[in-house]
Design a protein around this motif. Structure first.
Motif: not given
Length: 428
Positions: A50, A71-73
C-alpha cells in the motif's frame, strides 16, 4: 532437497529512500549466496504494502525482480506471506527494506539451514555491533525472556526481520498474523512446535527513513501474540507460571506467622488478615494448577500439538489423574473434617462455637479444594469423551477414505480389463 533455491521477499511500505539500495544489494549478493550456500538460484520478490510514495516505481525499475503491489495496506506479515506464496524456492526468506540488514548474510543463514537441517534460521540483531535503538533492544530482551520462560526454549531476538525458513516447515508455522507481530508469532510457534530454530549473530545498521514500529502499541501486540501462541500449544505453561507465583506469595505472607507460632505456640489476632489472603491466594493457585492439567488434556485434541510435554507439566498431569486425584481429594476431605470437627461437635452439644479462626480458615480452604477437584474430575471426563469421539471419528474417516481408494482402484481395473479383452478379440 532437489531444487535448492531461495526466495527472498522484501516487504515495503513507503520505503522510497531505502528500497533501491536494498534491491541493488540483494541483486549483487545473489551469486555469493548461491555459491556459499550451494544453491541453484535466488529469486527476489518485492511486495509494496500500500505504498503511496515512489517505492513501486523504484522497485519496478530493476530487472530480475518480481514486484507485487497491494493497492491498500494489508500488513507486514501479509506482504511476506504473499511473496512466499508466489515464490518457487524450497527455502523462503525475508528482509526488511529499510537497509538495516546485509543481504549477503543470507548465505550463512541458508548454509546453516541446509547443513544443520534447521527449520528456521534467523539473524540475531542483539550482538555487540548492533545499532538497534536502546528501547527496542530492551523490549526484545523482555519478549525473549517471557517466551523462553513460557516455552522452556528461547531465542534472543524474537522479532528479527531477516530469516530463512524451509518451505516444508510452513505448515507447522501457519496461520501467522498479517501485522508487524508476524515475527514474534513465528518465533512462538516454532518454539511451541519443537521446530529446530537456529540464531546467528548479525550486523544491524541504523535504518534509513522513518520507522513504522510503535514501541507501545506493537509491543502490546507482541505480548498478545506470544500469549496466544502459548495458549494454543502449551496452555499449561501459563497456568503453571501463575500457580508458582501464588505459592511464592503464600510463602512470603505465611513466613512470619509460622515463625511466631513455633516460637510462642499461638497466633496473634491481627494475623487473621494474612490467613484470609493466603486462603484466597491458595484457592486461586489450586484452581490454576487444576486448569494446567485440564488445558494440557484439551490441547491434546489439536492435531498440531506435539505429544511431548515438559517435566513439570508431566508431573501435574500424572498428579491429577486416576488414583492420584482420588488420593488428593480424600486427603483434603480428611484435613477439612479434621480442622472443623471439634467446632461441629461443640456446636451440636452446646449450641456455641469457640473454634479458633485459624482452624476455620484452614478447614474452609481444604473443603473448597475438594469441591474444585470434584468439578475438575467431571470436566476431565467430558474432555475424555470428546477425545474418544474425535479418535473414533478420525479412524472412521481414514477407513472410509481407504475403502473409497480401494473401490476406485477396482473400478479402474474393471474399465481397463474389457478394453484389453476387446483388443485381443479384434486382433483375432
Amino acid at each position: 532437497m532437489d531444487n535448492k533455491r531461495l526466495t527472498i521477499v522484501i516487504p515495503a511500505l513507503n520505503e522510497e529512500e531505502a528500497i533501491g539500495g536494498t534491491i541493488a544489494r540483494c541483486l549483487d549478493a545473489r551469486e555469493e549466496i548461491s555459491h556459499q550456500a550451494g544453491l541453484d538460484g535466488v529469486e527476489i520478490i518485492v511486495v509494496s504494502d500500500g505504498s503511496t510514495d515512489r517505492t513501486v516505481e523504484i522497485a519496478q525499475s530493476y530487472e530480475d525482480v518480481q514486484v507485487v503491489v497491494f493497492e491498500e495496506n494489508q500488513g507486514y506479515g501479509a506482504a511476506i506471506k504473499e511473496g512466499w506464496r508466489l515464490g518457487q524456492g524450497d527455502l523462503v526468506g525475508f528482509l526488511d527494506a529499510d537497509g538495516t540488514c546485509d543481504p549477503r548474510f543470507f548465505a550463512q543463514l541458508c548454509r546453516t539451514a541446509l547443513d544443520e537441517n534447521a527449520d528456521v534460521t534467523l539473524g540475531s540483531r542483539l550482538g555487540s555491533d548492533s545499532q538497534m535503538p536502546l528501547i527496542r533492544r530492551a523490549g526484545n530482551r523482555i519478549f525473549a525472556f517471557l517466551l523462553g520462560l513460557l516455552c522452556g526454549r528461547k531465542v534472543t531476538d524474537t522479532a528479527s526481520g531477516m530469516r530463512v525458513v524451509r518451505r516444508q516447515s510452513l505448515k507447522h508455522l501457519y496461520p501467522l498474523p498479517d501485522g508487524l507481530h508476524f515475527t514474534p508469532a513465528m518465533s512462538a510457534r516454532a518454539l511451541m512446535n519443537h521446530l529446530r530454530i537456529i540464531e546467528i549473530p548479525m550486523k544491524y545498521e541504523e535504518r534509513i527513513g522513518e520507522s513504522k514500529l510503535s514501541a507501545l502499541w506493537d509491543g502490546f501486540r507482541f505480548l498478545k501474540v506470544i500469549g496466544e501462541g502459548v495458549l494454543c500449544y502449551r496452555p499449561e505453561k501459563i497456568f503453571l507460571a501463575g500457580f508458582t507465583f501464588c505459592v511464592l506469595l503464600i510463602l512470603l505472607l505465611a513466613a512470619y506467622p509460622a515463625e511466631f507460632y513455633f516460637q510462642h505456640g499461638r497466633l496473634e489476632e491481627w494475623m487473621i488478615y494474612r490467613f484470609v489472603v493466603c486462603q484466597l491466594v491458595g484457592s486461586f493457585g489450586m484452581m490454576l494448577l487444576l486448569a494446567s492439567a485440564l488445558t494440557n488434556r484439551m490441547a491434546q485434541l489439536s492435531s498440531r500439538r506435539e505429544e511431548s510435554v515438559g517435566f513439570w507439566s508431566s508431573i501435574v498431569v500424572s498428579l491429577f489423574s486416576g488414583k492420584s486425584l482420588l488420593f488428593i481429594t480424600g486427603l483434603f476431605t480428611l484435613l477439612g473434617i479434621g480442622f472443623l470437627w471439634p467446632g461441629i461437635v461443640e456446636y451440636v452439644t452446646t449450641g456455641t462455637i469457640t473454634l479458633h479462626w485459624s482452624r476455620l480458615i484452614a478447614g474452609a480452604f481444604a473443603l473448597f479444594t475438594v469441591m474444585q477437584t470434584l468439578i475438575f474430575f467431571v470436566l476431565m471426563k467430558v474432555v475424555a469423551i470428546w477425545y474418544f469421539e474425535q479418535s473414533v471419528l478420525k479412524k472412521n474417516i481414514l477407513e472410509a477414505m481407504s475403502n473409497e481408494s480401494s473401490e476406485l482402484r477396482n473400478v479402474n481395473y474393471q474399465k481397463i480389463t474389457p478394453t484389453v479383452e476387446t483388443s485381443r478379440h479384434i486382433m483375432k
